[in-house]
Write an enzyme that holds these catalytic residues in place. Structure first.
Site: not given
Length: 211
Positions: A23, A25-27, A55, A84-85, A173, A199
Protein backbone atom coordinates in the site's frame (compact mmCIF):
# COMPACT_ATOMS: atom_id res chain seq x y z
CA UNK A 1 0.89 -48.43 0.68
CA UNK A 2 -0.32 -44.85 1.20
CA UNK A 3 1.75 -41.73 0.90
CA UNK A 4 1.30 -38.66 3.12
CA UNK A 5 1.18 -36.02 0.43
CA UNK A 6 0.77 -32.30 1.20
CA UNK A 7 -2.82 -31.11 1.18
CA UNK A 8 -3.10 -28.59 -1.69
CA UNK A 9 -6.01 -26.94 0.17
CA UNK A 10 -4.06 -26.49 3.41
CA UNK A 11 -3.53 -22.91 4.52
CA UNK A 12 0.10 -21.87 4.26
CA UNK A 13 1.80 -20.52 7.37
CA UNK A 14 3.77 -17.25 7.38
CA UNK A 15 7.22 -17.41 8.94
CA UNK A 16 8.62 -14.47 10.95
CA UNK A 17 10.69 -12.09 8.82
CA UNK A 18 10.26 -9.28 6.33
CA UNK A 19 6.87 -8.65 4.75
CA UNK A 20 5.80 -6.04 2.23
CA UNK A 21 2.66 -4.05 3.03
CA UNK A 22 1.39 -3.48 -0.49
CA UNK A 23 0.00 0.00 0.00
CA UNK A 24 1.01 3.63 -0.54
CA UNK A 25 -1.60 4.79 2.01
CA UNK A 26 0.43 5.92 5.04
CA UNK A 27 -2.49 5.52 7.47
CA UNK A 28 -3.24 2.01 6.30
CA UNK A 29 0.46 1.04 6.42
CA UNK A 30 0.77 2.29 10.02
CA UNK A 31 -2.35 0.43 11.10
CA UNK A 32 -1.27 -2.88 9.55
CA UNK A 33 2.31 -2.54 10.85
CA UNK A 34 1.01 -2.12 14.41
CA UNK A 35 -1.12 -5.25 14.05
CA UNK A 36 1.82 -7.27 12.69
CA UNK A 37 4.40 -6.07 15.24
CA UNK A 38 3.79 -8.65 17.98
CA UNK A 39 4.31 -11.58 15.58
CA UNK A 40 7.95 -11.05 14.65
CA UNK A 41 7.06 -9.56 11.28
CA UNK A 42 9.26 -6.74 9.95
CA UNK A 43 7.04 -4.54 7.81
CA UNK A 44 8.23 -2.56 4.81
CA UNK A 45 5.83 -0.56 2.66
CA UNK A 46 5.47 -0.67 -1.10
CA UNK A 47 6.34 3.04 -1.13
CA UNK A 48 9.63 2.40 0.70
CA UNK A 49 10.54 -0.19 -1.94
CA UNK A 50 9.43 2.14 -4.75
CA UNK A 51 6.92 -0.43 -5.98
CA UNK A 52 4.21 0.80 -8.37
CA UNK A 53 0.55 1.04 -7.45
CA UNK A 54 -1.39 -1.27 -9.78
CA UNK A 55 -4.65 -0.20 -11.33
CA UNK A 56 -7.42 -1.73 -9.25
CA UNK A 57 -9.44 -3.40 -11.98
CA UNK A 58 -11.25 -5.93 -9.79
CA UNK A 59 -14.97 -5.67 -9.10
CA UNK A 60 -14.71 -7.21 -5.61
CA UNK A 61 -12.63 -6.42 -2.54
CA UNK A 62 -10.89 -9.80 -2.68
CA UNK A 63 -9.96 -9.41 -6.36
CA UNK A 64 -8.32 -6.05 -5.77
CA UNK A 65 -6.54 -7.18 -2.60
CA UNK A 66 -5.11 -10.23 -4.35
CA UNK A 67 -4.06 -8.18 -7.38
CA UNK A 68 -2.06 -5.78 -5.20
CA UNK A 69 -0.52 -8.52 -3.04
CA UNK A 70 0.54 -10.66 -6.00
CA UNK A 71 2.25 -7.74 -7.76
CA UNK A 72 4.16 -6.67 -4.64
CA UNK A 73 5.28 -10.23 -3.89
CA UNK A 74 6.35 -10.79 -7.49
CA UNK A 75 8.36 -7.57 -7.71
CA UNK A 76 9.94 -7.72 -4.25
CA UNK A 77 10.58 -11.43 -3.93
CA UNK A 78 9.05 -11.25 -0.44
CA UNK A 79 5.68 -12.22 1.00
CA UNK A 80 3.28 -9.30 0.62
CA UNK A 81 0.10 -8.30 2.42
CA UNK A 82 -2.49 -6.10 0.72
CA UNK A 83 -5.75 -4.69 1.97
CA UNK A 84 -8.73 -3.65 -0.08
CA UNK A 85 -11.36 -2.00 1.99
CA UNK A 86 -14.35 0.20 1.59
CA UNK A 87 -17.41 1.83 3.04
CA UNK A 88 -20.76 0.28 2.10
CA UNK A 89 -23.84 2.44 2.73
CA UNK A 90 -27.17 0.60 2.92
CA UNK A 91 -29.31 3.40 1.47
CA UNK A 92 -26.91 3.79 -1.45
CA UNK A 93 -27.17 0.16 -2.49
CA UNK A 94 -23.76 -0.65 -1.00
CA UNK A 95 -21.94 2.28 -2.60
CA UNK A 96 -19.26 3.48 -2.62
CA UNK A 97 -18.17 -0.08 -1.81
CA UNK A 98 -15.32 -1.41 -3.91
CA UNK A 99 -15.06 2.06 -5.50
CA UNK A 100 -14.60 3.79 -2.14
CA UNK A 101 -11.31 5.45 -3.09
CA UNK A 102 -12.73 6.62 -6.44
CA UNK A 103 -15.17 8.88 -4.59
CA UNK A 104 -12.13 10.75 -3.26
CA UNK A 105 -10.33 11.16 -6.59
CA UNK A 106 -9.60 14.65 -7.91
CA UNK A 107 -7.21 15.86 -10.63
CA UNK A 108 -4.66 16.63 -7.89
CA UNK A 109 -5.03 13.49 -5.78
CA UNK A 110 -7.43 12.01 -3.26
CA UNK A 111 -9.54 14.39 -1.20
CA UNK A 112 -11.27 12.48 1.62
CA UNK A 113 -13.18 15.51 2.83
CA UNK A 114 -14.72 15.69 -0.65
CA UNK A 115 -15.45 11.94 -0.56
CA UNK A 116 -17.29 12.26 2.75
CA UNK A 117 -19.29 15.18 1.39
CA UNK A 118 -20.23 13.16 -1.70
CA UNK A 119 -21.57 10.35 0.47
CA UNK A 120 -23.52 12.80 2.62
CA UNK A 121 -24.97 14.55 -0.43
CA UNK A 122 -26.02 11.20 -1.92
CA UNK A 123 -27.74 10.29 1.34
CA UNK A 124 -29.46 13.67 1.56
CA UNK A 125 -30.84 13.14 -1.93
CA UNK A 126 -32.56 10.00 -0.64
CA UNK A 127 -34.63 12.08 1.77
CA UNK A 128 -34.71 12.58 5.55
CA UNK A 129 -35.89 9.03 6.27
CA UNK A 130 -33.01 7.33 4.47
CA UNK A 131 -31.18 4.76 6.59
CA UNK A 132 -27.75 5.86 7.78
CA UNK A 133 -26.65 2.28 8.44
CA UNK A 134 -23.29 1.43 6.92
CA UNK A 135 -20.44 -1.00 7.29
CA UNK A 136 -16.77 -1.15 6.48
CA UNK A 137 -15.30 -4.20 4.75
CA UNK A 138 -11.63 -5.14 4.78
CA UNK A 139 -10.15 -7.97 2.75
CA UNK A 140 -6.55 -8.92 3.49
CA UNK A 141 -4.68 -10.90 0.84
CA UNK A 142 -1.35 -12.48 1.72
CA UNK A 143 0.72 -13.50 -1.32
CA UNK A 144 4.02 -15.31 -1.69
CA UNK A 145 6.49 -14.86 -4.59
CA UNK A 146 5.49 -18.29 -5.99
CA UNK A 147 1.92 -17.02 -6.52
CA UNK A 148 0.23 -18.66 -3.54
CA UNK A 149 -2.42 -16.41 -1.92
CA UNK A 150 -4.52 -16.59 1.24
CA UNK A 151 -7.40 -14.13 1.76
CA UNK A 152 -9.42 -13.08 4.81
CA UNK A 153 -12.40 -10.72 5.12
CA UNK A 154 -13.50 -8.61 8.08
CA UNK A 155 -16.46 -6.33 8.68
CA UNK A 156 -17.48 -3.56 11.08
CA UNK A 157 -21.07 -2.31 11.28
CA UNK A 158 -22.16 1.16 12.30
CA UNK A 159 -23.90 4.35 11.26
CA UNK A 160 -22.89 7.53 9.47
CA UNK A 161 -22.84 10.90 11.18
CA UNK A 162 -22.48 14.46 9.91
CA UNK A 163 -20.52 16.69 10.16
CA UNK A 164 -17.21 14.78 10.37
CA UNK A 165 -15.68 14.46 13.83
CA UNK A 166 -12.17 13.58 15.00
CA UNK A 167 -8.63 13.93 13.72
CA UNK A 168 -6.84 10.64 14.36
CA UNK A 169 -8.35 8.49 11.61
CA UNK A 170 -8.08 8.47 7.84
CA UNK A 171 -10.40 7.97 4.89
CA UNK A 172 -14.05 7.96 5.96
CA UNK A 173 -13.23 7.46 9.67
CA UNK A 174 -14.55 10.90 10.76
CA UNK A 175 -18.13 10.07 9.68
CA UNK A 176 -18.35 6.42 10.82
CA UNK A 177 -19.66 5.55 14.28
CA UNK A 178 -19.19 1.83 15.05
CA UNK A 179 -22.01 -0.09 16.73
CA UNK A 180 -22.10 0.40 20.48
CA UNK A 181 -20.16 3.67 20.28
CA UNK A 182 -20.98 7.37 20.24
CA UNK A 183 -17.55 8.34 18.91
CA UNK A 184 -16.40 8.10 15.31
CA UNK A 185 -13.41 6.01 14.30
CA UNK A 186 -11.46 9.27 14.03
CA UNK A 187 -12.23 10.08 17.67
CA UNK A 188 -11.02 6.73 18.98
CA UNK A 189 -7.49 6.19 20.19
CA UNK A 190 -5.73 4.11 17.49
CA UNK A 191 -5.16 1.25 19.94
CA UNK A 192 -8.87 1.21 20.73
CA UNK A 193 -9.81 1.29 17.04
CA UNK A 194 -7.53 -1.68 16.43
CA UNK A 195 -9.71 -3.79 18.71
CA UNK A 196 -12.95 -3.18 16.80
CA UNK A 197 -12.19 -2.20 13.21
CA UNK A 198 -12.98 -4.13 10.05
CA UNK A 199 -9.26 -4.49 9.47
CA UNK A 200 -8.78 -5.90 12.97
CA UNK A 201 -11.54 -8.43 12.28
CA UNK A 202 -9.85 -9.56 9.07
CA UNK A 203 -6.46 -9.56 10.77
CA UNK A 204 -7.72 -11.78 13.61
CA UNK A 205 -8.78 -14.34 11.02
CA UNK A 206 -5.39 -14.08 9.30
CA UNK A 207 -3.53 -14.54 12.58
CA UNK A 208 -5.59 -17.60 13.50
CA UNK A 209 -4.89 -19.18 10.12
CA UNK A 210 -1.30 -18.32 9.16
CA UNK A 211 0.65 -17.01 12.17
Amino acid sequence: MSLDLPDPQAIRKLAPGKLVIASHNAGKVREIAVLLGPYGIESVSARELDLPEPEETGTTFVANAELKARLAADLSGLPALADDSGLCVEALGGDPGVYTANWAETPTGRDWALAMRRVEDALAAKGPDASRDAHFVSTLALAWPDGHVESFEGRADGTLTWPPRGTVGFGYDPVFVPLGETRTYAELDPAEKHTRSHRADAFAKLVAAVL
